[in-house]
Design a protein around this motif. Structure first.
Motif, PDB file in Angstrom:
ATOM      1  N   VAL A  64      -4.177   0.840  -1.869  1.00 18.43           N
ATOM      2  CA  VAL A  64      -3.262  -0.111  -2.394  1.00 18.43           C
ATOM      3  C   VAL A  64      -2.578   0.380  -3.419  1.00 18.43           C
ATOM      4  CG1 VAL A  64      -3.120  -2.271  -3.453  1.00 18.43           C
ATOM      5  CG2 VAL A  64      -4.731  -2.026  -1.586  1.00 18.43           C
ATOM      6  N   ARG A  65      -1.309   0.138  -3.655  1.00 20.17           N
ATOM      7  CA  ARG A  65      -0.459   0.795  -4.900  1.00 20.17           C
ATOM      8  C   ARG A  65      -1.102   0.123  -6.214  1.00 20.17           C
ATOM      9  NH1 ARG A  65       4.403   3.067  -3.378  1.00 20.17           N
ATOM     10  NH2 ARG A  65       5.210   2.664  -1.216  1.00 20.17           N
ATOM     11  N   GLU A  66      -1.082   0.940  -7.063  1.00 17.91           N
ATOM     12  CA  GLU A  66      -1.465   0.586  -8.615  1.00 17.91           C
ATOM     13  C   GLU A  66      -0.790  -0.622  -8.939  1.00 17.91           C
ATOM     14  OE1 GLU A  66      -0.551   3.602  -7.757  1.00 17.91           O
ATOM     15  OE2 GLU A  66      -2.141   5.135  -8.085  1.00 17.91           O
ATOM     16  N   GLU A  67       0.512  -0.595  -8.675  1.00 21.11           N
ATOM     17  CA  GLU A  67       1.085  -1.736  -9.409  1.00 21.11           C
ATOM     18  C   GLU A  67       1.019  -3.005  -8.538  1.00 21.11           C
ATOM     19  OE1 GLU A  67       4.225  -0.298  -6.421  1.00 21.11           O
ATOM     20  OE2 GLU A  67       2.538   0.758  -7.674  1.00 21.11           O
ATOM     21  N   SER A  68       0.757  -3.062  -7.307  1.00 19.41           N
ATOM     22  CA  SER A  68       0.952  -4.076  -6.407  1.00 19.41           C
ATOM     23  C   SER A  68       0.264  -5.640  -7.043  1.00 19.41           C
ATOM     24  CB  SER A  68       0.165  -3.958  -5.001  1.00 19.41           C
ATOM     25  OG  SER A  68       0.895  -3.264  -4.428  1.00 19.41           O
ATOM     26  N   THR A  72       0.746  -1.132  -0.002  1.00 15.58           N
ATOM     27  CA  THR A  72      -0.133   0.099  -0.196  1.00 15.58           C
ATOM     28  C   THR A  72       1.018   1.216  -0.157  1.00 15.58           C
ATOM     29  OG1 THR A  72      -0.123   0.180   2.541  1.00 15.58           O
ATOM     30  CG2 THR A  72      -1.710  -1.229   1.443  1.00 15.58           C
ATOM     31  N   LYS A  73       0.385   2.315  -0.137  1.00 12.20           N
ATOM     32  CA  LYS A  73       1.026   3.689  -0.273  1.00 12.20           C
ATOM     33  C   LYS A  73       1.423   4.184   1.123  1.00 12.20           C
ATOM     34  CE  LYS A  73      -1.047   5.171  -4.810  1.00 12.20           C
ATOM     35  NZ  LYS A  73      -1.633   6.390  -5.311  1.00 12.20           N
ATOM     36  N   GLY A  74       0.601   3.610   2.107  1.00 11.41           N
ATOM     37  CA  GLY A  74       1.324   4.184   3.502  1.00 11.41           C
ATOM     38  C   GLY A  74       0.330   5.391   3.733  1.00 11.41           C
ATOM     39  N   GLU A  75      -0.373   5.843   2.842  1.00  7.25           N
ATOM     40  CA  GLU A  75      -1.450   7.037   2.901  1.00  7.25           C
ATOM     41  C   GLU A  75      -2.575   6.828   3.159  1.00  7.25           C
ATOM     42  OE1 GLU A  75      -0.260   9.317  -0.267  1.00  7.25           O
ATOM     43  OE2 GLU A  75       1.833   9.495   0.313  1.00  7.25           O
TER      44      GLU A  75
END
Length: 707
Positions: free
Chosen positions: A533-537, A413-416
């Motif tokens: 969640v990060r787009e690339e995960s 995740t982005k942590g934000e």
């Protein structure tokens, strides 16, 4: 320790032997000579004349005016003057001169072949001897010295073969042995030089000077003299000298040297910048936050150079194997020489010829080169992509992992926090009250709500009164009315209707963090907030599975519902929630009993788990402790390049195995030809040289990067 660049190193084994000789000198016990980097590290007290004499014995020499990238010592000639070692000169020609000698030797050899039988025999032999001397003199002299000291290595084998071939009158073969072995050594050196140059190109991104602004005046200074809080001026096209923040100006910056990302990144006042990145347009004033030696770029260069010094298990095995292999080849050649004539009536001249061929085919050149060029190429290729592998052993390990454990926050995740869902029961007041109350708060959840409302173009006036209630939320007075923004506990004064209670439970079921907005009597609406969640995960997890990583495991301190939701979104095979740092360590150790485990994270609480894994991988924009603990660092703020790094590591491992199998297999076939007496010096020479060239070229293919 002073550092010097060394030219003329012919092989890894030769470099090791030279290092051992230098270590025997007074104050030389800490000397390190690396074949991979062609660098020599010395105690300043060592006599440079003595060191040069040791290097000279093997045709190597110290390049003039060389110093390390961290500028930890002065130029080599300045250091020499301190110790009174003046007036030295290069005693060996560089590669271009060696090439010329080989070309001349080849022309003379061709001439000898052409006139053989047409002119007097002594003249023909003279031509062969001249060609032999030009191409093999250095090898022959090394071999003689080795024989006198009962040291058996490649040069020893070649010298015995030369003497034997001359002894039985095989002038053509003897000359060809010298000629092709000289060519072989040149090609070996060129192969390693290619890998080194690729690394040096990477290291050249370091800026040399900076323009410092002081009292309105500009002065150009070496980057080593920069201090924290200095203001530097960076014009269009110039490199940012060290890590800092933009104090004035706006521009796009190319951070490829640090992160491997080719797309420019927009920078404005207070945005962080990396040393070594390039200002694309305009003028930036940068406030330096770290002295150059502590900057990201300096750490990268230091890590990359150190990475080349480490030996992988495969390289250590090859070194040990080669130590026993050469004497074993000499033993086999003696058996080939003596057994057929003594026990089977064979001709001595024929089996002496076969024994010489065995010596030549036994040369371990290709075997010794099977690993180092591929390893350096793999480290360089990953470094170009912004992935720092701290050693060959970690690159090799990366290609073997079957389980990859992820920390959730800041990694998958982005942590934000961001607003994921909204329920509105009073559209007229809900958004405006939320904006008015939250805009003055510095809480991460408040920032997420304001960001969401800004996108909706919501605007509201400041509240008349505002009070923060710790652990609950915020109470405010707006136009004489009381409003509440916070969690469920802050809403205990309100009786919740069933539909609102159901909506709250639904948000909880989805692992969302609740922020409710209410007046004195009813709920106006609610925000469901989650770590984005990060787009690339998801794509990264799929790519990892495709590259042979069988188990992807998420480890998180978050509660079960949040963990379950993220795990489903990204597609990991397993997840564990509500873990403390020590629980993560225990999980990693448990997984390590079933295979090779890598752990990736970015926070300070990930450092223990990174250290306990077979391989620790840190996100580059994470904490210093995670980066220092990790074996591999991703300088990007995402996982996108990780699958490619694993592919490169697997390719390097495959190439090394292939090189070893190919070089040993070819020798085995050639040795089997010696049993019926079919092995000739020509076959031996060409197969040995061919194997060396082939494994070198195959190893260099790792550097090829598709655009």
């Amino acid at each position: 320790m002073n550092e010097y660049r060394v030219k003329g190193l012919t092989c890894a084994n030769c470099a090791r032997e030279l290092q051992e000789q230098i270590q025997k000198l007074e104050h030389g016990d800490s000397a390190i000579l690396s074949y991979n980097t062609a660098k020599l590290k010395l105690d300043p007290k060592v006599s440079m004349n003595a060191v040069r004499n040791v290097l000279k014995s093997d045709g190597a020499y110290i390049e003039e005016n060389t110093h390390d990238h961290d500028q930890e010592h002065v130029h080599e000639h300045e250091h020499s003057h301190k110790h009174g070692d003046e007036g030295h000169s290069h005693v060996h020609a560089p590669n271009t001169a060696i090439k010329r000698l080989l070309i001349i030797a080849t022309v003379i050899f061709g001439t000898a072949l052409f006139v053989d039988g047409k002119i007097a025999v002594p003249l023909v032999i003279s031509l062969y001897l001249i060609s032999m001397a030009l191409s093999g003199y250095q090898t022959f002299m090394k071999g003689i010295r080795n024989l006198l000291h009962f040291k058996f290595n490649i040069e020893t084998l070649m010298t015995i073969a030369l003497i034997g071939a001359i002894g039985i009158g095989e002038w053509k073969e003897a000359t060809l042995v010298a000629l092709l072995f000289g060519l072989n050594e040149l090609l070996e050196g060129l192969g390693m030089e290619k890998a080194r140059k690729s690394m040096e190109t990477l290291l050249q991104v370091a800026p040399k000077k900076a323009t410092v602004l002081k009292d309105g005046m500009e002065s150009i200074v070496p980057i080593a003299s920069l201090n924290a809080l200095d203001i530097v001026l960076v014009r269009s096209g110039e490199k940012i000298p060290s890590d800092g923040v933009v104090a004035e100006g706006r521009s796009s910056v190319n951070e490829a040297a640090i992160t491997g990302e080719s797309l420019p990144v927009e920078k404005k006042v207070n945005d962080p910048v990396f040393g070594g990145s390039i200002n694309n347009e305009g003028v930036l004033k940068i406030k330096i936050e770290k002295a150059y030696q502590d900057s990201s770029l300096a750490k990268i260069l230091h890590l990359v150079e150190e990475a080349q010094e480490t030996k992988t298990p495969t390289e250590l095995f090859i070194t040990r194997f080669a130590k026993y292999y050469t004497p074993a080849i000499i033993t086999v050649s003696l058996l080939v020489l003596f057994i057929p004539p003594l026990f089977f009536g064979g001709e001595w001249s024929k089996w002496l010829y076969q024994a010489l061929a065995v010596l030549i085919i036994g040369c371990p050149c290709a075997l010794i080169l099977s690993s180092p060029i591929a390893i350096v190429s793999g480290i360089t290729r990953n470094a170009r992509n912004g992935i720092l592998v701290k050693g060959g052993v970690f690159l090799e390990q990366l290609g073997h992992i079957n389980t990859l454990a992820f920390d959730k926050t800041g990694t998958l995740t982005k942590g934000e926090p961001h607003v994921e869902q909204v329920k509105c029961y009073d559209e007229q007041r809900f958004y405006e009250i939320a904006y008015a109350v939250e805009k003055s708060s510095t809480h991460p959840l408040a920032k997420a709500i304001i960001k969401h409302l800004d996108e909706q173009a919501v605007f509201a006036a400041d509240p008349d009164e505002i009070e923060t209630v710790s652990g609950l939320g915020i109470k405010a007075k707006i136009k004489g009315c009381s409003y509440y923004v916070g969690n469920e506990k802050s809403m205990e004064h309100i009786r919740m209707p069933d539909d609102i209670r159901q909506a709250i439970n639904g948000f909880k079921e989805e692992g969302l963090t609740l922020v409710l907005v209410a007046d004195d009597s009813k709920i106006l609406g609610m925000f469901g907030i989650a770590d984005e969640v990060r787009e690339e995960s998801k794509a990264v997890i799929q790519a990892l599975h495709a590259r042979g990583v069988k188990h992807t495991v998420m480890l998180t301190g978050d509660h079960q519902k949040t963990a379950e939701k993220v795990a489903k979104l990204v597609g990991v095979t397993e997840y564990y929630s509500s873990l403390l740092p020590e629980d993560k360590v225990n999980k990693v150790k448990e997984m390590a009993t079933k295979g090779v485990v890598a752990m990736i994270g970015d926070g300070i609480n990930d450092a223990p788990a990174l250290a306990s894994a077979d391989l620790g991988i840190a996100m580059g924009k994470g904490t210093d402790s995670a980066i220092e603990t990790a074996d591999i660092v991703l300088m990007q703020d995402h996982l996108g390049k990780l699958p490619e790094a694993i592919s490169i590591a697997k390719r390097v491992n495959t190439i090394i195995k292939f090189n070893i199998s190919f070089s040993l297999g070819l020798k085995l076939i050639a040795l089997l030809l010696a049993i019926p007496g079919w092995l000739t010096l020509w076959i031996a020479i060409l197969s040995d040289m061919g194997a060396t060239i082939f494994v070198t070229l195959v190893s260099l293919t790792v550097l090829i990067q598709k655009k």
